[in-house]
Design a protein around this motif. Structure first.
Motif, PDB file in Angstrom:
ATOM      1  N   GLN A   1       0.838   7.049  -6.749  1.00 19.12           N
ATOM      2  CA  GLN A   1      -0.229   8.039  -6.860  1.00 19.12           C
ATOM      3  C   GLN A   1       0.281   9.430  -6.524  1.00 19.12           C
ATOM      4  O   GLN A   1      -0.025  10.395  -7.226  1.00 19.12           O
ATOM      5  CB  GLN A   1      -1.400   7.674  -5.934  1.00 19.12           C
ATOM      6  N   ALA A   2       1.097   9.547  -5.484  1.00 16.55           N
ATOM      7  CA  ALA A   2       1.631  10.855  -5.081  1.00 16.55           C
ATOM      8  C   ALA A   2       2.510  11.447  -6.172  1.00 16.55           C
ATOM      9  O   ALA A   2       2.427  12.644  -6.459  1.00 16.55           O
ATOM     10  CB  ALA A   2       2.405  10.724  -3.774  1.00 16.55           C
ATOM     11  N   ARG A   3       3.334  10.627  -6.785  1.00 18.12           N
ATOM     12  CA  ARG A   3       4.189  11.127  -7.870  1.00 18.12           C
ATOM     13  C   ARG A   3       3.339  11.599  -9.038  1.00 18.12           C
ATOM     14  O   ARG A   3       3.625  12.614  -9.670  1.00 18.12           O
ATOM     15  CB  ARG A   3       5.183  10.060  -8.314  1.00 18.12           C
ATOM     16  N   ALA A   4       2.278  10.840  -9.345  1.00 17.44           N
ATOM     17  CA  ALA A   4       1.383  11.262 -10.425  1.00 17.44           C
ATOM     18  C   ALA A   4       0.702  12.578 -10.062  1.00 17.44           C
ATOM     19  O   ALA A   4       0.591  13.477 -10.901  1.00 17.44           O
ATOM     20  CB  ALA A   4       0.346  10.177 -10.706  1.00 17.44           C
ATOM     21  N   ASP A   5       0.266  12.696  -8.815  1.00 16.99           N
ATOM     22  CA  ASP A   5      -0.414  13.926  -8.384  1.00 16.99           C
ATOM     23  C   ASP A   5       0.527  15.126  -8.412  1.00 16.99           C
ATOM     24  O   ASP A   5       0.159  16.198  -8.882  1.00 16.99           O
ATOM     25  CB  ASP A   5      -0.977  13.757  -6.970  1.00 16.99           C
ATOM     26  N   LEU A   6       1.757  14.928  -7.919  1.00 14.95           N
ATOM     27  CA  LEU A   6       2.695  16.043  -7.785  1.00 14.95           C
ATOM     28  C   LEU A   6       3.400  16.417  -9.086  1.00 14.95           C
ATOM     29  O   LEU A   6       3.678  17.585  -9.328  1.00 14.95           O
ATOM     30  CB  LEU A   6       3.749  15.721  -6.727  1.00 14.95           C
ATOM     31  N   GLU A   7       3.711  15.401  -9.913  1.00 13.40           N
ATOM     32  CA  GLU A   7       4.552  15.650 -11.080  1.00 13.40           C
ATOM     33  C   GLU A   7       3.903  15.268 -12.409  1.00 13.40           C
ATOM     34  O   GLU A   7       4.508  15.474 -13.455  1.00 13.40           O
ATOM     35  CB  GLU A   7       5.864  14.859 -10.939  1.00 13.40           C
ATOM     36  N   GLY A   8       2.713  14.682 -12.362  1.00 11.28           N
ATOM     37  CA  GLY A   8       2.124  14.165 -13.594  1.00 11.28           C
ATOM     38  C   GLY A   8       0.668  14.495 -13.806  1.00 11.28           C
ATOM     39  O   GLY A   8      -0.078  13.693 -14.387  1.00 11.28           O
ATOM     40  N   ASP A   9       0.216  15.631 -13.315  1.00 12.39           N
ATOM     41  CA  ASP A   9      -1.170  16.073 -13.522  1.00 12.39           C
ATOM     42  C   ASP A   9      -2.204  15.046 -13.046  1.00 12.39           C
ATOM     43  O   ASP A   9      -3.326  15.002 -13.548  1.00 12.39           O
ATOM     44  CB  ASP A   9      -1.426  16.415 -14.997  1.00 12.39           C
TER      45      ASP A   9
ATOM     46  N   PRO B   1       0.814  -1.219   0.000  1.00 15.99           N
ATOM     47  CA  PRO B   1       0.000   0.000   0.000  1.00 15.99           C
ATOM     48  C   PRO B   1       0.850   1.272   0.000  1.00 15.99           C
ATOM     49  O   PRO B   1       0.501   2.253  -0.665  1.00 15.99           O
ATOM     50  CB  PRO B   1      -0.828  -0.127   1.288  1.00 15.99           C
ATOM     51  N   ALA B   2       1.976   1.251   0.702  1.00 13.40           N
ATOM     52  CA  ALA B   2       2.850   2.434   0.737  1.00 13.40           C
ATOM     53  C   ALA B   2       3.455   2.710  -0.640  1.00 13.40           C
ATOM     54  O   ALA B   2       3.521   3.865  -1.072  1.00 13.40           O
ATOM     55  CB  ALA B   2       3.957   2.259   1.772  1.00 13.40           C
ATOM     56  N   GLU B   3       3.886   1.642  -1.345  1.00 10.06           N
ATOM     57  CA  GLU B   3       4.456   1.827  -2.678  1.00 10.06           C
ATOM     58  C   GLU B   3       3.390   2.324  -3.653  1.00 10.06           C
ATOM     59  O   GLU B   3       3.649   3.207  -4.473  1.00 10.06           O
ATOM     60  CB  GLU B   3       5.057   0.521  -3.187  1.00 10.06           C
ATOM     61  N   ALA B   4       2.190   1.767  -3.571  1.00  8.31           N
ATOM     62  CA  ALA B   4       1.098   2.208  -4.443  1.00  8.31           C
ATOM     63  C   ALA B   4       0.772   3.676  -4.180  1.00  8.31           C
ATOM     64  O   ALA B   4       0.537   4.443  -5.123  1.00  8.31           O
ATOM     65  CB  ALA B   4      -0.135   1.328  -4.228  1.00  8.31           C
ATOM     66  N   ALA B   5       0.793   4.075  -2.916  1.00  7.15           N
ATOM     67  CA  ALA B   5       0.533   5.478  -2.570  1.00  7.15           C
ATOM     68  C   ALA B   5       1.620   6.387  -3.137  1.00  7.15           C
ATOM     69  O   ALA B   5       1.326   7.512  -3.570  1.00  7.15           O
ATOM     70  CB  ALA B   5       0.435   5.632  -1.055  1.00  7.15           C
ATOM     71  N   ARG B   6       2.873   5.900  -3.166  1.00  3.10           N
ATOM     72  CA  ARG B   6       3.961   6.703  -3.753  1.00  3.10           C
ATOM     73  C   ARG B   6       3.740   6.913  -5.250  1.00  3.10           C
ATOM     74  O   ARG B   6       3.995   7.999  -5.775  1.00  3.10           O
ATOM     75  CB  ARG B   6       5.319   6.054  -3.482  1.00  3.10           C
TER      76      ARG B   6
ATOM     77  N   LEU C   1       9.946   8.525 -20.575  1.00  2.00           N
ATOM     78  CA  LEU C   1       8.721   9.315 -20.565  1.00  2.00           C
ATOM     79  C   LEU C   1       7.840   8.903 -19.383  1.00  2.00           C
ATOM     80  O   LEU C   1       7.952   7.776 -18.881  1.00  2.00           O
ATOM     81  CB  LEU C   1       7.941   9.094 -21.863  1.00  2.00           C
ATOM     82  N   PRO C   2       6.941   9.784 -18.972  1.00  2.00           N
ATOM     83  CA  PRO C   2       5.974   9.394 -17.939  1.00  2.00           C
ATOM     84  C   PRO C   2       5.118   8.223 -18.441  1.00  2.00           C
ATOM     85  O   PRO C   2       4.950   8.026 -19.641  1.00  2.00           O
ATOM     86  CB  PRO C   2       5.124  10.640 -17.747  1.00  2.00           C
ATOM     87  N   HIS C   3       4.583   7.475 -17.481  1.00  2.00           N
ATOM     88  CA  HIS C   3       3.771   6.304 -17.801  1.00  2.00           C
ATOM     89  C   HIS C   3       2.361   6.514 -17.260  1.00  2.00           C
ATOM     90  O   HIS C   3       2.209   6.964 -16.123  1.00  2.00           O
ATOM     91  CB  HIS C   3       4.411   5.060 -17.161  1.00  2.00           C
ATOM     92  N   PRO C   4       1.319   6.209 -18.019  1.00  2.00           N
ATOM     93  CA  PRO C   4      -0.052   6.417 -17.536  1.00  2.00           C
ATOM     94  C   PRO C   4      -0.344   5.600 -16.273  1.00  2.00           C
ATOM     95  O   PRO C   4      -0.141   4.383 -16.243  1.00  2.00           O
ATOM     96  CB  PRO C   4      -0.927   5.941 -18.691  1.00  2.00           C
ATOM     97  N   LEU C   5      -0.822   6.253 -15.240  1.00  2.00           N
ATOM     98  CA  LEU C   5      -1.140   5.595 -13.974  1.00  2.00           C
ATOM     99  C   LEU C   5      -2.214   4.524 -14.162  1.00  2.00           C
ATOM    100  O   LEU C   5      -2.163   3.464 -13.531  1.00  2.00           O
ATOM    101  CB  LEU C   5      -1.592   6.641 -12.954  1.00  2.00           C
ATOM    102  N   ALA C   6      -3.166   4.755 -15.050  1.00  2.00           N
ATOM    103  CA  ALA C   6      -4.249   3.788 -15.275  1.00  2.00           C
ATOM    104  C   ALA C   6      -3.715   2.421 -15.706  1.00  2.00           C
ATOM    105  O   ALA C   6      -4.289   1.389 -15.360  1.00  2.00           O
ATOM    106  CB  ALA C   6      -5.237   4.324 -16.295  1.00  2.00           C
ATOM    107  N   SER C   7      -2.618   2.403 -16.444  1.00  2.00           N
ATOM    108  CA  SER C   7      -2.078   1.114 -16.884  1.00  2.00           C
ATOM    109  C   SER C   7      -1.526   0.310 -15.708  1.00  2.00           C
ATOM    110  O   SER C   7      -1.447  -0.912 -15.773  1.00  2.00           O
ATOM    111  CB  SER C   7      -1.000   1.309 -17.951  1.00  2.00           C
ATOM    112  N   PHE C   8      -1.153   0.980 -14.625  1.00  2.00           N
ATOM    113  CA  PHE C   8      -0.697   0.276 -13.423  1.00  2.00           C
ATOM    114  C   PHE C   8      -1.874  -0.313 -12.644  1.00  2.00           C
ATOM    115  O   PHE C   8      -1.696  -1.202 -11.829  1.00  2.00           O
ATOM    116  CB  PHE C   8       0.083   1.215 -12.499  1.00  2.00           C
ATOM    117  N   ARG C   9      -3.059   0.218 -12.894  1.00  2.00           N
ATOM    118  CA  ARG C   9      -4.251  -0.252 -12.180  1.00  2.00           C
ATOM    119  C   ARG C   9      -5.029  -1.307 -12.964  1.00  2.00           C
ATOM    120  O   ARG C   9      -5.876  -1.987 -12.422  1.00  2.00           O
ATOM    121  CB  ARG C   9      -5.161   0.931 -11.899  1.00  2.00           C
ATOM    122  N   GLN C  10      -4.763  -1.415 -14.249  1.00  2.00           N
ATOM    123  CA  GLN C  10      -5.523  -2.331 -15.099  1.00  2.00           C
ATOM    124  C   GLN C  10      -5.040  -3.759 -14.883  1.00  2.00           C
ATOM    125  O   GLN C  10      -3.859  -4.072 -15.071  1.00  2.00           O
ATOM    126  CB  GLN C  10      -5.357  -1.946 -16.559  1.00  2.00           C
ATOM    127  N   PRO C  11      -5.938  -4.680 -14.520  1.00  2.00           N
ATOM    128  CA  PRO C  11      -5.520  -6.076 -14.341  1.00  2.00           C
ATOM    129  C   PRO C  11      -5.165  -6.720 -15.677  1.00  2.00           C
ATOM    130  O   PRO C  11      -5.733  -6.382 -16.710  1.00  2.00           O
ATOM    131  CB  PRO C  11      -6.748  -6.761 -13.735  1.00  2.00           C
TER     132      PRO C  11
END
Length: 147
Positions: free
Chosen positions: A38-46, A31-36, A67-77
Protein backbone atom coordinates in the motif's frame (compact mmCIF):
# COMPACT_ATOMS: atom_id res chain seq x y z
CA UNK A 1 -7.93 -21.91 -15.27
CA UNK A 2 -10.98 -21.89 -12.98
CA UNK A 3 -13.21 -20.65 -15.76
CA UNK A 4 -12.12 -23.20 -18.38
CA UNK A 5 -10.40 -26.15 -16.70
CA UNK A 6 -11.21 -28.34 -19.71
CA UNK A 7 -8.71 -26.27 -21.71
CA UNK A 8 -5.90 -26.73 -19.18
CA UNK A 9 -3.91 -29.94 -18.92
CA UNK A 10 -1.34 -28.90 -16.31
CA UNK A 11 -0.83 -25.93 -13.98
CA UNK A 12 2.71 -24.63 -13.46
CA UNK A 13 3.48 -22.26 -10.61
CA UNK A 14 6.82 -20.50 -11.10
CA UNK A 15 8.11 -19.28 -7.73
CA UNK A 16 4.60 -18.15 -6.93
CA UNK A 17 1.99 -17.58 -4.29
CA UNK A 18 -0.62 -20.37 -4.31
CA UNK A 19 -3.90 -19.01 -2.96
CA UNK A 20 -6.74 -21.20 -1.83
CA UNK A 21 -10.32 -20.55 -2.95
CA UNK A 22 -11.43 -17.16 -1.57
CA UNK A 23 -7.93 -15.90 -0.71
CA UNK A 24 -6.28 -12.83 -2.17
CA UNK A 25 -2.59 -12.05 -2.42
CA UNK A 26 -2.99 -9.63 0.49
CA UNK A 27 -4.35 -12.53 2.58
CA UNK A 28 -1.10 -14.39 1.98
CA UNK A 29 1.14 -11.54 3.10
CA UNK A 30 1.98 -10.49 6.61
CA UNK A 31 0.33 -7.22 7.71
CA UNK A 32 3.72 -5.49 7.39
CA UNK A 33 4.21 -6.76 3.82
CA UNK A 34 0.66 -5.74 2.86
CA UNK A 35 1.31 -2.28 4.32
CA UNK A 36 4.48 -2.02 2.20
CA UNK A 37 2.46 -2.74 -0.95
CA UNK A 38 0.00 0.00 0.00
CA UNK A 39 2.81 2.43 0.86
CA UNK A 40 4.54 1.84 -2.46
CA UNK A 41 1.26 2.42 -4.28
CA UNK A 42 0.66 5.60 -2.28
CA UNK A 43 4.19 6.96 -2.74
CA UNK A 44 4.99 5.84 -6.29
CA UNK A 45 1.74 4.77 -7.92
CA UNK A 46 -0.95 7.41 -7.35
CA UNK A 47 -2.48 5.21 -4.65
CA UNK A 48 -3.72 2.50 -7.02
CA UNK A 49 -0.74 0.81 -8.66
CA UNK A 50 2.33 -0.93 -7.27
CA UNK A 51 5.66 -0.35 -9.04
CA UNK A 52 7.77 -3.40 -9.97
CA UNK A 53 9.03 -5.05 -6.80
CA UNK A 54 12.65 -5.61 -7.75
CA UNK A 55 15.49 -3.66 -9.24
CA UNK A 56 16.25 -4.30 -12.87
CA UNK A 57 19.13 -6.72 -13.16
CA UNK A 58 21.92 -6.36 -15.73
CA UNK A 59 21.01 -9.95 -16.71
CA UNK A 60 17.65 -8.74 -18.05
CA UNK A 61 18.01 -8.39 -21.82
CA UNK A 62 16.37 -5.71 -23.91
CA UNK A 63 14.29 -2.75 -22.83
CA UNK A 64 12.68 -2.60 -19.40
CA UNK A 65 9.12 -3.81 -19.95
CA UNK A 66 8.22 -4.14 -16.28
CA UNK A 67 5.11 -2.12 -15.46
CA UNK A 68 3.22 -1.15 -12.30
CA UNK A 69 0.54 -3.60 -11.20
CA UNK A 70 -2.97 -2.55 -10.07
CA UNK A 71 -3.24 -2.77 -6.27
CA UNK A 72 -6.88 -3.89 -6.52
CA UNK A 73 -5.82 -7.13 -8.19
CA UNK A 74 -3.79 -7.97 -5.07
CA UNK A 75 -6.92 -7.52 -2.96
CA UNK A 76 -9.32 -9.48 -5.16
CA UNK A 77 -9.90 -13.04 -3.89
CA UNK A 78 -9.50 -15.90 -6.33
CA UNK A 79 -12.53 -18.03 -7.07
CA UNK A 80 -11.49 -21.57 -7.84
CA UNK A 81 -14.76 -23.38 -7.28
CA UNK A 82 -14.44 -26.01 -9.99
CA UNK A 83 -13.79 -29.57 -8.82
CA UNK A 84 -12.20 -30.35 -12.18
CA UNK A 85 -9.65 -27.60 -11.53
CA UNK A 86 -8.68 -29.26 -8.25
CA UNK A 87 -7.92 -32.49 -10.10
CA UNK A 88 -5.52 -30.92 -12.61
CA UNK A 89 -1.87 -31.97 -12.40
CA UNK A 90 0.33 -29.27 -10.89
CA UNK A 91 4.00 -28.40 -10.82
CA UNK A 92 5.79 -25.93 -8.58
CA UNK A 93 9.14 -24.57 -9.72
CA UNK A 94 10.88 -23.09 -6.68
CA UNK A 95 13.68 -20.59 -7.19
CA UNK A 96 15.65 -21.28 -4.04
CA UNK A 97 17.56 -18.01 -3.81
CA UNK A 98 17.01 -17.22 -0.14
CA UNK A 99 16.82 -13.45 -0.62
CA UNK A 100 13.04 -13.25 -0.97
CA UNK A 101 11.69 -16.07 1.16
CA UNK A 102 8.16 -15.06 0.14
CA UNK A 103 7.41 -18.37 -1.56
CA UNK A 104 9.06 -20.81 0.85
CA UNK A 105 5.81 -22.00 2.45
CA UNK A 106 4.10 -22.52 -0.92
CA UNK A 107 7.10 -24.44 -2.23
CA UNK A 108 7.17 -26.60 0.90
CA UNK A 109 3.45 -27.33 0.60
CA UNK A 110 3.92 -28.37 -3.04
CA UNK A 111 6.99 -30.47 -2.14
CA UNK A 112 5.13 -32.38 0.57
CA UNK A 113 1.64 -32.66 -0.93
CA UNK A 114 0.58 -35.55 -3.12
CA UNK A 115 -0.33 -34.54 -6.65
CA UNK A 116 2.35 -31.88 -7.07
CA UNK A 117 5.56 -32.15 -9.07
CA UNK A 118 8.25 -30.15 -7.30
CA UNK A 119 11.38 -28.79 -8.96
CA UNK A 120 14.04 -26.45 -7.55
CA UNK A 121 16.20 -24.02 -9.44
CA UNK A 122 19.33 -22.41 -7.99
CA UNK A 123 18.42 -18.90 -9.06
CA UNK A 124 16.47 -15.83 -8.02
CA UNK A 125 12.82 -15.03 -8.60
CA UNK A 126 13.13 -14.29 -12.32
CA UNK A 127 14.67 -17.33 -14.01
CA UNK A 128 13.29 -16.20 -17.36
CA UNK A 129 16.11 -13.61 -17.22
CA UNK A 130 18.80 -15.26 -15.09
CA UNK A 131 18.61 -18.90 -16.22
CA UNK A 132 16.31 -19.03 -19.25
CA UNK A 133 17.78 -22.22 -20.72
CA UNK A 134 17.43 -24.15 -17.46
CA UNK A 135 13.86 -22.90 -17.07
CA UNK A 136 13.06 -23.95 -20.63
CA UNK A 137 14.50 -27.41 -19.96
CA UNK A 138 12.29 -27.81 -16.88
CA UNK A 139 9.17 -26.68 -18.73
CA UNK A 140 9.93 -29.04 -21.60
CA UNK A 141 10.42 -31.89 -19.11
CA UNK A 142 7.02 -31.17 -17.59
CA UNK A 143 5.38 -31.10 -21.01
CA UNK A 144 7.11 -34.29 -22.14
CA UNK A 145 5.90 -36.16 -19.06
CA UNK A 146 2.29 -35.11 -19.60
CA UNK A 147 1.71 -37.70 -22.32
Amino acid sequence: AARMPERISHLVYLDAFVPEDGESLMDLLSPAEAARFQARADLEGDGWRVPPAFQRSPAMPGPDRRLPHPLASFRQPVTLGSSSLASLPRSYIFCNNPVLGAFDRFAERARTTTGWRYVEMATGHNPQYTTPHELTDILLMIVSEMD
